[in-house]
Design an enzyme around this catalytic site. Structure first.
Site, PDB file in Angstrom:
ATOM      1  N   GLU A  34       0.826  -1.207   0.000  1.00 50.88           N
ATOM      2  CA  GLU A  34       0.000   0.000   0.000  1.00 50.88           C
ATOM      3  C   GLU A  34       0.862   1.260   0.000  1.00 50.88           C
ATOM      4  OE1 GLU A  34      -2.998   0.391  -0.599  1.00 50.88           O
ATOM      5  OE2 GLU A  34      -3.724  -1.665  -0.449  1.00 50.88           O
ATOM      6  N   GLN A  39       0.461   6.980  -5.082  1.00 52.15           N
ATOM      7  CA  GLN A  39       0.854   7.859  -6.195  1.00 52.15           C
ATOM      8  C   GLN A  39       1.810   7.181  -7.170  1.00 52.15           C
ATOM      9  OE1 GLN A  39      -0.303  11.556  -6.177  1.00 52.15           O
ATOM     10  NE2 GLN A  39      -1.708  10.052  -5.338  1.00 52.15           N
ATOM     11  N   THR A  40       1.749   5.865  -7.241  1.00 48.89           N
ATOM     12  CA  THR A  40       2.710   5.130  -8.050  1.00 48.89           C
ATOM     13  C   THR A  40       2.009   3.998  -8.785  1.00 48.89           C
ATOM     14  OG1 THR A  40       4.329   5.593  -6.312  1.00 48.89           O
ATOM     15  CG2 THR A  40       4.978   4.002  -7.990  1.00 48.89           C
ATOM     16  N   LEU A  77      11.845   4.982  -6.827  1.00 47.81           N
ATOM     17  CA  LEU A  77      10.396   4.957  -6.587  1.00 47.81           C
ATOM     18  C   LEU A  77       9.837   6.344  -6.261  1.00 47.81           C
ATOM     19  CD1 LEU A  77       9.004   1.962  -4.482  1.00 47.81           C
ATOM     20  CD2 LEU A  77       8.330   2.731  -6.750  1.00 47.81           C
ATOM     21  N   GLY A  78      10.691   7.237  -5.765  1.00 44.64           N
ATOM     22  CA  GLY A  78      10.229   8.582  -5.456  1.00 44.64           C
ATOM     23  C   GLY A  78       9.536   8.704  -4.113  1.00 44.64           C
ATOM     24  N   TYR A 117      -6.440   6.746   4.092  1.00 50.50           N
ATOM     25  CA  TYR A 117      -6.568   5.739   3.041  1.00 50.50           C
ATOM     26  C   TYR A 117      -5.863   4.432   3.427  1.00 50.50           C
ATOM     27  CZ  TYR A 117      -5.361   2.764  -0.720  1.00 50.50           C
ATOM     28  OH  TYR A 117      -5.170   1.629  -1.450  1.00 50.50           O
ATOM     29  N   ASP A 135      -9.351   6.001  -2.216  1.00 48.71           N
ATOM     30  CA  ASP A 135      -8.227   6.456  -3.036  1.00 48.71           C
ATOM     31  C   ASP A 135      -8.761   7.185  -4.266  1.00 48.71           C
ATOM     32  OD1 ASP A 135      -9.193   4.308  -4.562  1.00 48.71           O
ATOM     33  OD2 ASP A 135      -7.259   4.185  -5.558  1.00 48.71           O
ATOM     34  N   CYS A 189     -12.803   2.293 -15.611  1.00 53.14           N
ATOM     35  CA  CYS A 189     -13.215   3.665 -15.279  1.00 53.14           C
ATOM     36  C   CYS A 189     -11.983   4.558 -15.211  1.00 53.14           C
ATOM     37  CB  CYS A 189     -13.989   3.694 -13.965  1.00 53.14           C
ATOM     38  SG  CYS A 189     -14.941   5.203 -13.708  1.00 53.14           S
ATOM     39  N   CYS A 199     -18.150  -1.490 -18.839  1.00 57.46           N
ATOM     40  CA  CYS A 199     -18.278  -1.285 -17.397  1.00 57.46           C
ATOM     41  C   CYS A 199     -19.539  -1.934 -16.838  1.00 57.46           C
ATOM     42  CB  CYS A 199     -18.289   0.205 -17.077  1.00 57.46           C
ATOM     43  SG  CYS A 199     -18.393   0.531 -15.300  1.00 57.46           S
ATOM     44  N   THR A 300       7.598  17.323  -9.130  1.00 60.55           N
ATOM     45  CA  THR A 300       6.163  17.598  -9.110  1.00 60.55           C
ATOM     46  C   THR A 300       5.875  19.083  -9.277  1.00 60.55           C
ATOM     47  OG1 THR A 300       5.955  15.776  -7.571  1.00 60.55           O
ATOM     48  CG2 THR A 300       4.030  17.160  -7.870  1.00 60.55           C
TER      49      THR A 300
END
Length: 358
Positions: A34, A39-40, A77-78, A117, A135, A189, A199, A300
């Site tokens: 998780e 964001q990855t 990975l950042g 989250y 999320d 989606c 869907c 970013t």
DNA sequence: TACTCGTGGAA
DNA sequence: TTTCCAAGAGT
């Protein structure tokens, strides 16, 4: 609502993705996955997750590892605070919870790096706690199902999403619901161009009925990002070693190693900026030699254009005035030091230069 | 609330 | 080439 979750789970049973952490119930491994997935993209995470599982198979193994090892495995990975927080939290759970992962979402939430989250994701997947892990995928799906006409940033929007999620959840297993929604969001989606024809929820989707699905969720426009000119010095000594600096805590890339340097200010040329930075950071001076390379990179909130120069010392021994630590290392040793993308590119080019003469 | 914190893949 | 933005958290 009941029909929606039924249609979703029916679709999920047939179309769910096969992922290294799918079906995993060890909270340690679910937690690691998780955090990596924040964001990855999934495709980016998979090799890192497998490496991690091999190197740090248990919470105890992670807690006992040196921070440098953790950052090195994470390199690329950042969002590196995720790695430091994993390390920190592993030690915390080891010491305060006897190595046993807490199950209570509020207790999970209090751990470094675990927000609402992630707490809900772990609690729902590992311990069947009935909570929606809200999320970006799930927010997007809910916003489309509701045809929600405002950006999702307001407190009102969050309440609406939470209410919708609670109703949808009903008596369903929350771990299944969360993962089913995330799979739907990543394959059907989609943010830009959703495949509504495929869907299972389109009969229940208000934005699909209204033809507004590509406009949901409503996004706020983001401000423009600046580009900075940056210079860096690969300072070589008489032993063929280069000076690396460990970046300070609190800023960008904390704890990662870099070639000293910094931003070129207005009306400065490269040598002026580099000499100033070396004076500020290391309290010494250098001779600037040939250019190693130029590098473009987008973070970013800004972009950089970096120019790196081969340099030699021309002053007293350098001091770590701003860095956590400085170190002379050979080209061969550099791969053992975690770096951000730009510095890794410089290091790579340095290694490709063969014998170095000024 | 809005900003900071990385990187890479896709369009 | 540029733009978007991905299983968010911390401040």
């Amino acid at each position: 609502m009941h029909e929606i979750s039924h249609a979703l789970l029916k679709w999920y049973r047939k179309h769910q993705r096969s992922l290294p952490w799918r079906g995993e119930i060890d909270p340690y491994l679910v937690w690691v996955s998780e955090i990596m997935l924040q964001q990855t993209r999934v495709d980016t995470v998979i090799p890192y997750y497998l490496k991690w599982k091999k190197r740090f198979p248990t919470l105890q193994a992670l807690a006992a590892a040196p921070e440098g090892d953790v950052l090195l495995l994470w390199e690329g990975l950042g969002y590196y605070s995720r790695a430091r927080n994993l390390h920190l939290t592993a030690q915390l759970i080891h010491e305060k919870y006897g190595g046993v992962f807490p199950q209570d979402p509020n207790r999970l939430r209090s751990l470094p790096g675990i927000g609402e989250y992630t707490a809900n994701a772990i609690a729902s997947i590992c311990f069947a706690v009935p909570l929606v892990a809200m999320d970006a995928n799930i927010k997007r799906i809910f916003a489309r199902l509701m045809d929600f006409e405002e950006p999702l940033t307001s407190q009102f929007a969050k309440t609406q999403l939470a209410n919708f999620g609670r109703t949808l959840l009903g008596e369903i297993n929350a771990g299944d619901l969360n993962q089913a929604l995330m799979d739907l969001g990543s394959s059907i989606c989609l943010p830009g161009d959703p495949n509504c024809e495929l869907c299972p929820l389109s009969p229940y989707c208000v934005s699909h009925q209204n033809g507004t699905q590509t406009q949901r969720p409503v996004m706020k426009k983001k401000k423009e990002i600046p580009t900075y000119q940056v210079v860096a010095a690969a300072i070589i000594n008489e032993h063929g070693e280069f000076l690396l600096a460990k970046r300070p805590k609190g800023g960008m890339l904390p704890g990662l190693w870099e070639f000293p340097g910094g931003k070129v200010e207005a009306r400065e040329d490269d040598p002026t900026a580099l000499l100033r930075e070396i004076s500020e950071e290391l309290g010494t001076s250098i001779l600037i030699g040939k250019k190693i390379g130029g590098y473009r990179h987008a973070y970013t909130h800004f972009r950089v254009v970096v120019r790196a120069y081969l340099c030699t010392l021309d002053g007293p021994a350098p001091q770590a005035l701003e860095a956590q630590e400085i170190k002379w290392v050979t080209r061969e040793q550099m791969q053992g030091f975690a770096m951000g993308k730009v510095d890794r590119m410089i290091a790579r080019d340095l290694c490709g230069m063969g014998s170095i003469l000024l």
